[in-house]
Design a protein around this motif. Structure first.
Motif, PDB file in Angstrom:
ATOM      1  N   ALA A 146      39.144  68.452 -31.537  1.00 52.84           N
ATOM      2  CA  ALA A 146      39.691  67.486 -32.493  1.00 52.84           C
ATOM      3  C   ALA A 146      39.788  66.097 -31.860  1.00 52.84           C
ATOM      4  O   ALA A 146      39.437  65.087 -32.488  1.00 52.84           O
ATOM      5  CB  ALA A 146      41.060  67.953 -32.980  1.00 52.84           C
ATOM      6  N   ASP A 147      40.250  66.046 -30.614  1.00 52.05           N
ATOM      7  CA  ASP A 147      40.362  64.751 -29.933  1.00 52.05           C
ATOM      8  C   ASP A 147      38.991  64.109 -29.733  1.00 52.05           C
ATOM      9  O   ASP A 147      38.808  62.902 -29.943  1.00 52.05           O
ATOM     10  CB  ASP A 147      41.059  64.920 -28.581  1.00 52.05           C
ATOM     11  CG  ASP A 147      42.556  65.160 -28.715  1.00 52.05           C
ATOM     12  OD1 ASP A 147      43.108  64.866 -29.796  1.00 52.05           O
ATOM     13  OD2 ASP A 147      43.169  65.648 -27.746  1.00 52.05           O
ATOM     14  N   LEU A 148      38.015  64.922 -29.307  1.00 52.70           N
ATOM     15  CA  LEU A 148      36.670  64.384 -29.072  1.00 52.70           C
ATOM     16  C   LEU A 148      36.008  63.930 -30.372  1.00 52.70           C
ATOM     17  O   LEU A 148      35.306  62.907 -30.396  1.00 52.70           O
ATOM     18  CB  LEU A 148      35.799  65.430 -28.385  1.00 52.70           C
ATOM     19  CG  LEU A 148      36.031  65.605 -26.886  1.00 52.70           C
ATOM     20  CD1 LEU A 148      35.317  66.854 -26.376  1.00 52.70           C
ATOM     21  CD2 LEU A 148      35.544  64.373 -26.127  1.00 52.70           C
ATOM     22  N   ALA A 149      36.217  64.689 -31.449  1.00 54.42           N
ATOM     23  CA  ALA A 149      35.657  64.288 -32.743  1.00 54.42           C
ATOM     24  C   ALA A 149      36.260  62.961 -33.185  1.00 54.42           C
ATOM     25  O   ALA A 149      35.547  62.058 -33.647  1.00 54.42           O
ATOM     26  CB  ALA A 149      35.929  65.368 -33.782  1.00 54.42           C
ATOM     27  N   GLU A 223      28.722  61.213 -21.859  1.00 56.08           N
ATOM     28  CA  GLU A 223      28.813  61.668 -20.462  1.00 56.08           C
ATOM     29  C   GLU A 223      30.246  62.004 -20.086  1.00 56.08           C
ATOM     30  O   GLU A 223      30.485  62.906 -19.277  1.00 56.08           O
ATOM     31  CB  GLU A 223      28.214  60.603 -19.550  1.00 56.08           C
ATOM     32  CG  GLU A 223      26.704  60.487 -19.723  1.00 56.08           C
ATOM     33  CD  GLU A 223      26.068  59.462 -18.804  1.00 56.08           C
ATOM     34  OE1 GLU A 223      26.677  59.146 -17.760  1.00 56.08           O
ATOM     35  OE2 GLU A 223      24.959  58.988 -19.121  1.00 56.08           O
ATOM     36  N   GLY A 224      31.203  61.319 -20.681  1.00 52.53           N
ATOM     37  CA  GLY A 224      32.604  61.675 -20.453  1.00 52.53           C
ATOM     38  C   GLY A 224      32.918  63.059 -21.002  1.00 52.53           C
ATOM     39  O   GLY A 224      33.618  63.860 -20.358  1.00 52.53           O
ATOM     40  N   ALA A 225      32.401  63.375 -22.199  1.00 52.43           N
ATOM     41  CA  ALA A 225      32.607  64.689 -22.789  1.00 52.43           C
ATOM     42  C   ALA A 225      31.953  65.781 -21.944  1.00 52.43           C
ATOM     43  O   ALA A 225      32.531  66.858 -21.713  1.00 52.43           O
ATOM     44  CB  ALA A 225      32.057  64.717 -24.213  1.00 52.43           C
ATOM     45  N   GLN A 226      30.745  65.520 -21.445  1.00 55.04           N
ATOM     46  CA  GLN A 226      30.067  66.495 -20.591  1.00 55.04           C
ATOM     47  C   GLN A 226      30.844  66.731 -19.290  1.00 55.04           C
ATOM     48  O   GLN A 226      30.978  67.872 -18.838  1.00 55.04           O
ATOM     49  CB  GLN A 226      28.648  66.009 -20.260  1.00 55.04           C
ATOM     50  CG  GLN A 226      27.686  66.038 -21.431  1.00 55.04           C
ATOM     51  CD  GLN A 226      26.324  65.504 -21.055  1.00 55.04           C
ATOM     52  OE1 GLN A 226      26.108  64.302 -20.974  1.00 55.04           O
ATOM     53  NE2 GLN A 226      25.397  66.411 -20.810  1.00 55.04           N
ATOM     54  N   ALA A 227      31.347  65.652 -18.695  1.00 56.57           N
ATOM     55  CA  ALA A 227      32.116  65.791 -17.453  1.00 56.57           C
ATOM     56  C   ALA A 227      33.389  66.600 -17.687  1.00 56.57           C
ATOM     57  O   ALA A 227      33.785  67.414 -16.846  1.00 56.57           O
ATOM     58  CB  ALA A 227      32.459  64.406 -16.905  1.00 56.57           C
TER      59      ALA A 227
END
Length: 236
Positions: A146-149, A223-227
């Motif tokens: 939810a935060d990432l979306a 890239e932040g989400a992947q990390a």
């Protein structure tokens, strides 16, 4: 009052000829006016002038200014489509943000109207469902998804509304002068105190390559989400 269709004559600043007065036409014209004159120009009276009618004629189609603004937000999201559900999750997530940027950048002065309508309109709900499904399937918790979306939408909004030099919240006729004033101010700062700000004055106040600017911003988000996911998997 129930909606009705009327024919109106646009003002001198609008397309010549007679225009069918409908909710869709009103919203489309309001978006055009906001792009040209900024958010303060959006009033029922101002949009009625575009059609050469009285404000009362618009009330057959939009109850008030708040409803008009909501309809404008809905229109911004209407063209957003989830990307194909193929490929790695981060590629699909990039597709979501890219799709938002593409649609919001059509009317940058109105882009902020999309945020409160994301979960209120069918296209927004479809995009939210796609994104949450994608992120939870990738391994993020529900809260993280939810935060990432939400941050994906915020990233798109920030990139569009804060494009250097766009000055989208001002009237179009004033934007070039505002950008020049800001650049001149930075270049006039004391060289001993702000050498890097002075050197970057043009870059900070103008964008020569919008595609690169948008791409860089989306890179940081993806890239932040992947990390975050890699760190979570290592901890597990």
């Amino acid at each position: 009052m129930s909606p009705r269709t009327a024919t109106a004559t646009p003002s001198t600043g609008a397309t010549p000829g007679r225009t069918e007065l409908s909710r869709e036409a009103i919203v489309d014209r309001a978006l055009t006016v906001m792009d040209a004159e900024g958010p303060d120009a959006i009033t029922i009276r101002r949009i009625a002038q575009e059609f050469g009618v009285t404000p009362m004629a618009l009330y057959w189609h939009v109850a008030n200014k708040d409803e008009l603004l909501a309809a404008m937000g809905d229109a911004l999201l209407a063209g957003v489509r989830p990307p194909p559900a193929t490929g790695p999750w981060h590629v699909q997530l990039r597709g979501v943000v890219d799709a938002l940027i593409t649609e919001l950048s059509r009317h940058p002065a109105a882009a902020d109207l999309a945020m409160p309508r994301m979960l209120q309109t069918e296209p927004g709900l479809r995009l939210a469902e796609f994104t949450l499904t994608l992120l939870e399937g990738a391994g993020f918790t529900r809260d993280q998804a939810a935060d990432l979306a939400r941050m994906g939408l915020q990233t798109a909004l920030m990139l569009v509304t804060q494009l250097p030099g766009s000055e989208s919240q001002a009237a179009m006729a004033e934007r070039e002068a505002l950008q020049a004033q800001k650049q001149a101010h930075l270049e006039s700062l004391p060289a001993d105190d702000y050498p890097h700000v002075r050197a970057a004055a043009e870059v900070l106040t103008n964008c020569d390559d919008e595609a690169a600017y948008y791409g860089f911003g989306v890179d940081l988000y993806i890239e932040g989400a992947q990390a975050l996911l890699r760190r979570q998997r290592r901890s597990a």
